[in-house]
Design an enzyme around this catalytic site. Structure first.
Site, mmCIF file in Angstrom:
data_model
loop_
_atom_site.group_PDB
_atom_site.id
_atom_site.type_symbol
_atom_site.label_atom_id
_atom_site.label_comp_id
_atom_site.label_asym_id
_atom_site.label_seq_id
_atom_site.Cartn_x
_atom_site.Cartn_y
_atom_site.Cartn_z
ATOM 1 N N GLU A 229 -5.005 -24.710 7.674
ATOM 2 C CA GLU A 229 -4.595 -23.346 8.030
ATOM 3 C C GLU A 229 -5.683 -22.823 8.950
ATOM 4 O O GLU A 229 -6.768 -22.455 8.500
ATOM 5 C CB GLU A 229 -4.458 -22.484 6.771
ATOM 6 C CG GLU A 229 -3.656 -21.219 6.995
ATOM 7 C CD GLU A 229 -4.484 -20.032 7.430
ATOM 8 O OE1 GLU A 229 -4.564 -19.801 8.663
ATOM 9 O OE2 GLU A 229 -5.050 -19.343 6.579
ATOM 10 N N CYS A 263 -6.438 -14.308 10.083
ATOM 11 C CA CYS A 263 -5.781 -15.312 10.927
ATOM 12 C C CYS A 263 -4.354 -14.884 11.269
ATOM 13 O O CYS A 263 -3.974 -14.842 12.433
ATOM 14 C CB CYS A 263 -5.758 -16.663 10.211
ATOM 15 S SG CYS A 263 -7.384 -17.389 9.941
#
Length: 457
Positions: A229, A263
């Site tokens: 990720e 993010c």
């Protein structure tokens, strides 16, 4: 450097020093996790789930201490830190309630005999985790892994070691045996050695593209599964028929929560030209109204950035974008003083050739780009190396659903900004990584999906 150092980003003062684990201590941690797996995998899944229920209670009991430590170590406003702890506790409860059924064997009739699919734990999972969500990010990987019968060996970011140890203590109090949730404090070369260790069976990473690519390469050499990720530069699309007040409120929250250090967050505002002027005016005004200050103050929404080097990098990205022709609508400066503050910033007239469009902005900076129409908005959204998530604001839900078919992202949010939730899969495509966390996808990522075929003629 032989130790991890925690600095308070609000005033630059040193909070604590955490010496790196010795070779003997690291070996003991790995051996403990490997041994614990042999026993933990045999524990009834309902008993494992009960430990998660207790962990939720322990997190809530220690919630104020954990939230305060997060605020001190990485500058997250304490109200947001409390919400992170509560969300993490809810994650534990959700998996305890729903996870066992997701791991139950599945049977199917075949031409001859019966086949059963079993979800077996795979072993000890090495996790390399970041600092921006030092409880949620850890547990959204650890909780499903441990429920499935794996053990979890965590290498946290060096600036949030205090928070990490509080989570580990909560896990021990919740009844997780020693080694099921392990924590190591090591430097980068040690991570490479761990990945090569046969006792580590898989790796999960959240971090930069560079770090993820390096770890994935090492995992590939050892033929080990890896879930990544990585970064994101999420598009936030606003079409002409959108409710502007709703869109602006979501855009501000989606961009500036956690001081913009997320993010999956609204970073590239892609606005259809018919509402560009109104959206921009409202967005700038709402951003300007955000309260910046001491993260321990409940009124604070924007805290200091977690790392001083990242503030310098962000400022350079802003300066480069302005030099390339963008317009500074708000902010654009480092706040003087000991604290690591960066003014909430809005850049207008950003084009695809500019730094703020091409690179991830990991801090309180938003870039606004104009789109001719919905089709052009999708084109702009996809013009990125990243593909974590995207947002569409429009009154035309059918059009929004059609746009989702073209968007190159792991998630799309229609009339709502990017978020993670245990009920749905989370992850990206392109340089945002691969693999999925959360939901049944995350629960099964580190399982051996074993087929048992009986009476095959």
């Amino acid at each position: 450097m032989t130790q991890a150092i925690s600095l308070n980003p609000f005033n630059g003062e040193r909070i604590a020093e955490y010496p790196y684990d010795s070779a003997l201590a690291l070996e003991a941690a790995v051996a403990q996790g490997s041994t614990a797996f042999k026993h933990w995998r045999k524990v009834d899944i309902n008993q494992r789930a009960s430990r998660l229920i207790q962990l939720a209670a322990e997190l809530r009991d220690a919630g104020e201490e954990i939230a305060r430590t997060i605020a001190l170590e990485m500058g997250k406003p304490v109200r947001q830190a409390r919400a992170e702890v509560e969300k993490s506790a809810s994650l534990c409860e959700w998996y305890a309630k729903n996870g066992p059924a997701m791991l139950a064997p599945e049977s199917t009739l075949v031409d001859s005999g019966v086949a059963h699919i079993h979800y077996r734990p795979s072993g000890m999972i090495l996790a390399v985790m970041p600092w921006n969500f030092p409880v949620w990010q850890i547990l959204r990987g650890a909780v499903p892994a441990m429920l499935a019968g794996n053990t979890f060996l965590l290498k946290p970011a060096p600036n949030v070691m205090g928070t990490t140890y509080l989570v580990k203590q909560a896990a021990l109090r919740a009844g997780f045996p020693a080694g099921v949730f392990g924590v190591i404090n090591v430097d980068t070369p040690a991570v490479a050695e761990l990945i090569a260790d046969s006792r580590v069976t898989a790796v999960t990473v959240t971090g930069s593209v560079r770090a993820g690519a390096a770890i994935a390469e090492l995992a590939g050499k050892s033929v080990k599964k890896c879930v990544l990720e990585l970064g994101g530069s999420d598009p936030f699309i606003v079409l002409n028929d959108a409710s502007l007040d709703d869109a602006v409120a979501a855009a501000v929250a989606g961009r500036y929560q956690n001081t913009g250090q997320v993010c999956a967050a609204a970073k590239r505002m892609i606005v259809e030209e018919g509402v560009l002027e109104d959206f921009t005016a409202k967005f700038v005004a709402a951003t300007q109204a955000l309260v910046m200050g001491n993260p321990l103050d409940d009124a604070t929404y924007i805290g200091p950035m977690a790392r001083f080097d990242l503030r310098d990098e962000l400022h350079q990205q802003v300066q480069d974008t302005l030099a390339q022709g963008a317009t500074l609508l708000l902010g654009g400066e480092k706040i003087a003083g000991k604290g690591n503050f960066y003014a909430p910033t809005v850049l207008g007239n950003v084009t695809p050739a500019m730094t703020a469009f091409r690179q991830e902005l990991f801090g309180p900076v938003a870039a606004i780009t104009v789109a001719r129409d919905a089709s052009h908005a999708v084109e702009l959204a996809n013009d990125s190396d990243f593909g974590l998530s995207a947002t569409i604001y429009t009154a035309n839900l059918e059009l929004a659903k059609e746009m989702t078919e073209e968007l190159e992202t792991g998630g799309v949010f229609i009339n709502g900004y990017s978020a993670s939730d245990p009920r749905v899969a989370f992850g990206g495509v392109k340089k945002s990584g691969y693999g999925r966390e959360l939901s049944h996808f995350g629960l099964r990522e580190f399982c051996n999906v074993q087929t048992v075929w009986t009476d095959r003629k």
